[in-house]
Design a protein around this motif. Structure first.
Motif, PDB file in Angstrom:
ATOM      1  N   PHE A  62      65.271  49.740  43.954  1.00  0.00           N
ATOM      2  CA  PHE A  62      65.645  50.514  42.775  1.00  0.00           C
ATOM      3  C   PHE A  62      64.521  50.792  41.797  1.00  0.00           C
ATOM      4  O   PHE A  62      64.680  51.592  40.875  1.00  0.00           O
ATOM      5  N   ILE A  63      63.344  50.171  41.939  1.00  0.00           N
ATOM      6  CA  ILE A  63      62.214  50.468  41.055  1.00  0.00           C
ATOM      7  C   ILE A  63      61.242  51.412  41.755  1.00  0.00           C
ATOM      8  O   ILE A  63      60.730  51.113  42.837  1.00  0.00           O
ATOM      9  N   PHE A  64      60.999  52.540  41.125  1.00  0.00           N
ATOM     10  CA  PHE A  64      59.974  53.490  41.554  1.00  0.00           C
ATOM     11  C   PHE A  64      59.030  53.667  40.371  1.00  0.00           C
ATOM     12  O   PHE A  64      59.454  54.062  39.279  1.00  0.00           O
ATOM     13  N   HIS A  65      57.764  53.363  40.591  1.00  0.00           N
ATOM     14  CA  HIS A  65      56.795  53.259  39.511  1.00  0.00           C
ATOM     15  C   HIS A  65      56.711  54.545  38.683  1.00  0.00           C
ATOM     16  O   HIS A  65      56.562  55.630  39.213  1.00  0.00           O
ATOM     17  N   HIS A  66      56.837  54.380  37.377  1.00  0.00           N
ATOM     18  CA  HIS A  66      56.811  55.468  36.396  1.00  0.00           C
ATOM     19  C   HIS A  66      58.015  56.401  36.486  1.00  0.00           C
ATOM     20  O   HIS A  66      58.057  57.428  35.809  1.00  0.00           O
ATOM     21  N   GLU A  67      58.992  56.051  37.322  1.00  0.00           N
ATOM     22  CA  GLU A  67      60.206  56.870  37.421  1.00  0.00           C
ATOM     23  C   GLU A  67      61.433  56.077  36.960  1.00  0.00           C
ATOM     24  O   GLU A  67      62.158  56.510  36.066  1.00  0.00           O
ATOM     25  N   THR A  68      61.671  54.937  37.580  1.00  0.00           N
ATOM     26  CA  THR A  68      62.824  54.111  37.192  1.00  0.00           C
ATOM     27  C   THR A  68      62.396  52.760  36.619  1.00  0.00           C
ATOM     28  O   THR A  68      63.237  51.962  36.212  1.00  0.00           O
ATOM     29  N   GLY A  69      61.108  52.484  36.599  1.00  0.00           N
ATOM     30  CA  GLY A  69      60.580  51.233  36.066  1.00  0.00           C
ATOM     31  C   GLY A  69      59.082  51.190  36.272  1.00  0.00           C
ATOM     32  O   GLY A  69      58.475  52.174  36.694  1.00  0.00           O
ATOM     33  N   LEU A  70      58.477  50.040  35.977  1.00  0.00           N
ATOM     34  CA  LEU A  70      57.039  49.875  36.145  1.00  0.00           C
ATOM     35  C   LEU A  70      56.742  48.607  36.927  1.00  0.00           C
ATOM     36  O   LEU A  70      57.365  47.569  36.702  1.00  0.00           O
ATOM     37  N   PHE A  71      55.766  48.684  37.844  1.00  0.00           N
ATOM     38  CA  PHE A  71      55.287  47.534  38.596  1.00  0.00           C
ATOM     39  C   PHE A  71      53.959  47.048  38.034  1.00  0.00           C
ATOM     40  O   PHE A  71      53.122  47.866  37.630  1.00  0.00           O
ATOM     41  N   PHE A  72      53.756  45.707  38.032  1.00  0.00           N
ATOM     42  CA  PHE A  72      52.415  45.187  37.792  1.00  0.00           C
ATOM     43  C   PHE A  72      52.088  44.164  38.873  1.00  0.00           C
ATOM     44  O   PHE A  72      52.984  43.514  39.415  1.00  0.00           O
ATOM     45  N   PRO A  73      50.798  44.013  39.232  1.00  0.00           N
ATOM     46  CA  PRO A  73      50.429  43.091  40.315  1.00  0.00           C
ATOM     47  C   PRO A  73      50.690  41.641  39.926  1.00  0.00           C
ATOM     48  O   PRO A  73      50.501  41.254  38.775  1.00  0.00           O
ATOM     49  N   HIS A  74      51.097  40.829  40.890  1.00  0.00           N
ATOM     50  CA  HIS A  74      51.310  39.396  40.663  1.00  0.00           C
ATOM     51  C   HIS A  74      50.076  38.789  40.001  1.00  0.00           C
ATOM     52  O   HIS A  74      48.957  38.948  40.484  1.00  0.00           O
ATOM     53  N   GLY A  75      50.290  38.101  38.896  1.00  0.00           N
ATOM     54  CA  GLY A  75      49.216  37.358  38.248  1.00  0.00           C
ATOM     55  C   GLY A  75      48.274  38.174  37.395  1.00  0.00           C
ATOM     56  O   GLY A  75      47.429  37.605  36.697  1.00  0.00           O
ATOM     57  N   ASP A  76      48.390  39.495  37.406  1.00  0.00           N
ATOM     58  CA  ASP A  76      47.479  40.346  36.625  1.00  0.00           C
ATOM     59  C   ASP A  76      48.080  40.576  35.237  1.00  0.00           C
ATOM     60  O   ASP A  76      48.684  41.617  34.960  1.00  0.00           O
ATOM     61  N   ILE A  77      47.878  39.601  34.347  1.00  0.00           N
ATOM     62  CA  ILE A  77      48.485  39.668  33.023  1.00  0.00           C
ATOM     63  C   ILE A  77      47.856  40.783  32.190  1.00  0.00           C
ATOM     64  O   ILE A  77      48.536  41.426  31.387  1.00  0.00           O
ATOM     65  N   GLY A  78      46.571  41.030  32.405  1.00  0.00           N
ATOM     66  CA  GLY A  78      45.923  42.125  31.687  1.00  0.00           C
ATOM     67  C   GLY A  78      46.590  43.460  31.956  1.00  0.00           C
ATOM     68  O   GLY A  78      46.872  44.229  31.028  1.00  0.00           O
ATOM     69  N   GLN A  79      46.867  43.748  33.226  1.00  0.00           N
ATOM     70  CA  GLN A  79      47.544  44.991  33.584  1.00  0.00           C
ATOM     71  C   GLN A  79      48.982  44.988  33.086  1.00  0.00           C
ATOM     72  O   GLN A  79      49.507  46.024  32.662  1.00  0.00           O
ATOM     73  N   ALA A  80      49.618  43.819  33.117  1.00  0.00           N
ATOM     74  CA  ALA A  80      50.990  43.717  32.614  1.00  0.00           C
ATOM     75  C   ALA A  80      51.046  44.061  31.130  1.00  0.00           C
ATOM     76  O   ALA A  80      51.979  44.732  30.677  1.00  0.00           O
ATOM     77  N   VAL A  81      50.068  43.609  30.361  1.00  0.00           N
ATOM     78  CA  VAL A  81      50.016  43.917  28.922  1.00  0.00           C
ATOM     79  C   VAL A  81      49.868  45.414  28.700  1.00  0.00           C
ATOM     80  O   VAL A  81      50.557  46.014  27.856  1.00  0.00           O
ATOM     81  N   VAL A  82      48.977  46.043  29.461  1.00  0.00           N
ATOM     82  CA  VAL A  82      48.774  47.495  29.338  1.00  0.00           C
ATOM     83  C   VAL A  82      50.070  48.250  29.622  1.00  0.00           C
ATOM     84  O   VAL A  82      50.478  49.145  28.856  1.00  0.00           O
ATOM     85  N   LEU A  83      50.734  47.900  30.719  1.00  0.00           N
ATOM     86  CA  LEU A  83      51.965  48.593  31.105  1.00  0.00           C
ATOM     87  C   LEU A  83      53.105  48.283  30.137  1.00  0.00           C
ATOM     88  O   LEU A  83      53.924  49.160  29.837  1.00  0.00           O
TER      89      LEU A  83
END
Length: 356
Positions: free
Chosen positions: A290-311
């Protein structure tokens, strides 16, 4: 027709799934019962479904002989397959998998289950999740396989408008255990709190089911980061009230964060989307349904907190993206995961297995 669904205890996604499908099947004239080995806090969510709590061979044998079920669906508990056959039950017995934790744990469980499943199960049932499909086809190539989406209750569970909070909420749902990966959520919350002073972290689960060792590490971590006052923990919220919480979280400007390593389906994510609560998640496989990136939600890589903060900040502050994801997410869940589709496929499965 009379069907029995079994699991260890009424909690989490299995409590949700069993209730939804029993209610849906009963509406089309199928009598459904549930059997749990142990009682649990999720029992309070069950209404109008006959539920049995028993684990001894004698109690199980008495139940099966008394009720004369046309089919029994056993989730995860491979030892129960042997007990059911030993009781003299000769009708359709389906072995179900909805999620087995990390890949290492899943492989270990299936190795232990292999003999009983091969000998006693009539067929296998599981959601359309790639790692489960691959594992089960490898372990049980000669069994009949049935794989289709789990359903959501859209009649009684969905978005409700409430007055907006004066603070922003990011939320997390699950047990405090390794596979749910609470550490990434806590670290993300801490990093966001450094620039968002009115941020709160709401965490939902059943505290009775937390792993004691992980619980201790959790307490130590939030103390180390100095965010104890920001972390609000909710234990055993009645399921129907979760729709209200998800709605409020979405309207607060926040989101649900899912950090799991592997999931079979991921009910919390789907339910949040149904309530217009946007989702930031790791790719735990099951959520790909059910998650499609930038369409129904956002994915971030496991353990990549920097990218998670940006998203996370994109999801919180980009009004156009946020509206797009909330609208598309709710619409997608409502179209794909209906109880009507589930009951149709479930009854087709029973028909193919000769259940009249």
């Amino acid at each position: 027709m009379k069907i029995l669904f079994t699991f260890y205890n009424p909690s989490g996604g299995m409590d949700t799934l069993n209730r939804i499908r029993c209610e849906a099947l009963q509406k089309i004239g199928i009598e459904c019962h549930m059997l749990y080995k142990f009682d649990g806090n999720g029992r309070r969510n069950i209404k109008h479904i006959k539920t049995h709590i028993c684990s001894t061979n004698k109690d199980i044998e008495d139940l099966l002989q008394r009720e004369n079920y046309d089919a029994v669906i056993v989730c995860t508990d491979f030892e129960l397959l042997q007990k059911i056959r030993a009781s003299g039950y000769k009708k359709t017995l389906i072995y179900e998998i909805q999620g087995l934790g990390t890949m290492e744990t899943a492989v270990e469980i299936l190795k232990q289950a292999e003999a009983n499943v091969t000998k006693y199960a009539s067929a296998l049932l599981y959601p359309r999740t790639s790692h489960l499909m691959r594992l089960l086809e490898d372990f049980f190539p000669d069994k009949k396989h049935f794989s289709f989406d789990d359903p959501l209750n859209m009649d009684d569970f969905g978005y409700t408008s409430y007055p907006q909070k004066k603070y922003c909420v990011i939320a997390w749902v699950g047990r405090i255990e390794a596979n749910k990966n609470w550490r990434d959520f806590i670290e993300l919350g801490y990093q966001l709190s450094r620039s968002i002073p009115n941020l709160y972290l709401w965490m939902f689960g059943d505290m009775d089911l937390n792993e004691p060792g992980e619980q201790k590490k959790f307490e130590e971590k939030i103390a180390e980061l100095g965010i104890e006052d920001r972390v609000i923990r909710y234990s055993n919220v009645p399921h129907e009230q979760m729709a209200d919480y998800f709605s409020m979280i979405g309207d607060s400007g926040g989101f649900l964060c899912s950090t799991s390593i592997l999931e079979g389906f991921g009910y919390a994510v789907a339910e949040a989307m149904l309530c217009r609560c946007p989702v930031l998640t790791t790719d735990s496989d099951g959520v790909r349904n059910f998650i499609f990136h930038h369409e129904t939600g956002l994915f971030f890589p496991h353990g990549d907190i920097g990218q998670a903060v940006v998203l996370a900040k994109q999801l919180m502050y980009n009004a156009e993206l946020r509206k797009h994801i909330r609208t598309n997410g709710e619409r997608y869940i409502k179209v794909r995961f209906t109880v009507r589709k589930y009951t149709k496929k479930f009854m087709k499965m029973l028909g193919e297995l000769g259940v009249k």
